[in-house]
Design a protein around this motif. Sequence first.
Motif, short mmCIF file in Angstrom:
data_model
loop_
_atom_site.label_atom_id
_atom_site.label_comp_id
_atom_site.label_asym_id
_atom_site.label_seq_id
_atom_site.Cartn_x
_atom_site.Cartn_y
_atom_site.Cartn_z
N LYS A 85 0.37 -0.92 -0.15
CA LYS A 85 0.08 0.00 0.20
C LYS A 85 1.11 1.11 -0.28
O LYS A 85 0.80 2.40 -0.55
CB LYS A 85 -1.13 -0.35 1.31
CG LYS A 85 -2.40 -1.09 0.77
CD LYS A 85 -2.87 -0.95 2.27
CE LYS A 85 -4.25 -1.81 2.33
NZ LYS A 85 -5.15 -2.47 3.91
N GLN A 86 1.87 1.35 0.61
CA GLN A 86 2.82 2.09 0.81
C GLN A 86 3.50 2.12 -0.50
O GLN A 86 3.55 3.82 -0.83
CB GLN A 86 4.22 2.27 2.16
CG GLN A 86 4.79 3.43 2.21
CD GLN A 86 5.68 3.32 3.17
OE1 GLN A 86 5.64 2.52 4.35
NE2 GLN A 86 7.24 3.93 3.47
N LEU A 87 3.32 1.62 -1.60
CA LEU A 87 4.54 1.64 -2.11
C LEU A 87 3.57 2.48 -3.67
O LEU A 87 4.50 3.13 -4.36
CB LEU A 87 5.92 0.31 -3.19
CG LEU A 87 6.41 -0.31 -2.45
CD1 LEU A 87 6.89 -1.46 -3.01
CD2 LEU A 87 7.54 0.42 -1.89
N LYS A 88 2.45 2.02 -3.36
CA LYS A 88 0.95 2.06 -4.40
C LYS A 88 1.34 3.94 -4.33
O LYS A 88 0.84 4.09 -4.93
CB LYS A 88 -0.38 2.16 -4.09
CG LYS A 88 0.34 0.31 -4.87
CD LYS A 88 -1.09 -0.71 -4.12
CE LYS A 88 -1.61 -0.75 -5.28
NZ LYS A 88 -3.09 -1.33 -4.56
N LYS A 89 1.49 4.25 -3.29
CA LYS A 89 1.34 5.57 -3.01
C LYS A 89 2.57 6.27 -3.02
O LYS A 89 1.99 8.04 -3.29
CB LYS A 89 1.19 6.03 -1.17
CG LYS A 89 -0.35 5.22 -0.74
CD LYS A 89 -0.41 5.93 1.33
CE LYS A 89 -1.41 5.04 1.40
NZ LYS A 89 -1.60 5.91 3.05
N GLU A 90 3.19 5.46 -3.52
CA GLU A 90 5.45 6.21 -4.10
C GLU A 90 4.53 6.18 -5.70
O GLU A 90 5.36 6.76 -5.98
CB GLU A 90 6.14 5.95 -3.74
CG GLU A 90 6.37 5.97 -2.41
CD GLU A 90 7.17 7.19 -2.00
OE1 GLU A 90 7.47 7.87 -2.37
OE2 GLU A 90 6.70 7.78 -0.55
N GLY A 91 3.47 5.26 -6.26
CA GLY A 91 4.03 5.87 -7.59
C GLY A 91 4.19 4.30 -8.20
O GLY A 91 4.29 4.31 -9.58
#
Length: 244
Positions: free
Chosen positions: A161-167
Amino acid sequence: MANIEGRNPIIEALRSDRAIDKIMISNSSKEGSIKKIIGMAKEKNIVIQYVDKHKLDEISTSHSHQGVIAVVSDYKYYELSDLLEIANKKGEDPFFIILDEITDPHNLGTIIRTADAVGAHGVIIPKRRSVHITSVVAKASAGAVEYVPVCKVTNIVNTIKQLKKEGLWIAAADMDGEVFYEQNLTGPIGLVIGSEGFGVSRLVKQNCDFVVKMPMIGNVSSLNASVAGGILLYEIFRQRMKKD
């Protein structure tokens, strides 16, 4: 303290300036690449201790020490922010491998070795129910563990989820996905490789953006985790190189 076993892994550790307490060498092993290790160790003022081969056999956990074992500090894991910063400093789209409960040290070492070959910016593993960096992993990686950052996280789903927020786009390797070479694997990407026996867990897969599979026509229904990972990582590498 930890050990690095085998000639190539120790040479790579010496090249990468890994902190080495001492190197133990078998009395009967003083030719070939052992000479190179001795020379590199002397240049760095690292203590060399000549011991009986049986002593190395007792210490070895990989059972393939090749006459030399280095005593080093425990592996220093990276933070997720470190991995993102590495990609940013290189001016490249992030490229991570996320391992969902890989427990075989040879698989982890082989995946790290392939990660180095394809220019991935890091490997992410869970703190629990997963193999960590050991002498067996280092040996299987042929020294690549000295160059590929490994990040240990508490929760794989939260990390995704965090990596998805980073694009980043997150792809899971699973047999119910789309054929991998027909998918766009360029841009910021994370590839999830599942465990040897159970594959990618249900909750992890649900949080991925898409699922990719390798078509198979043989009698065996799946591939070894490191073999499957190698095929998929090279397809990502091929597409990234083609785009550039």
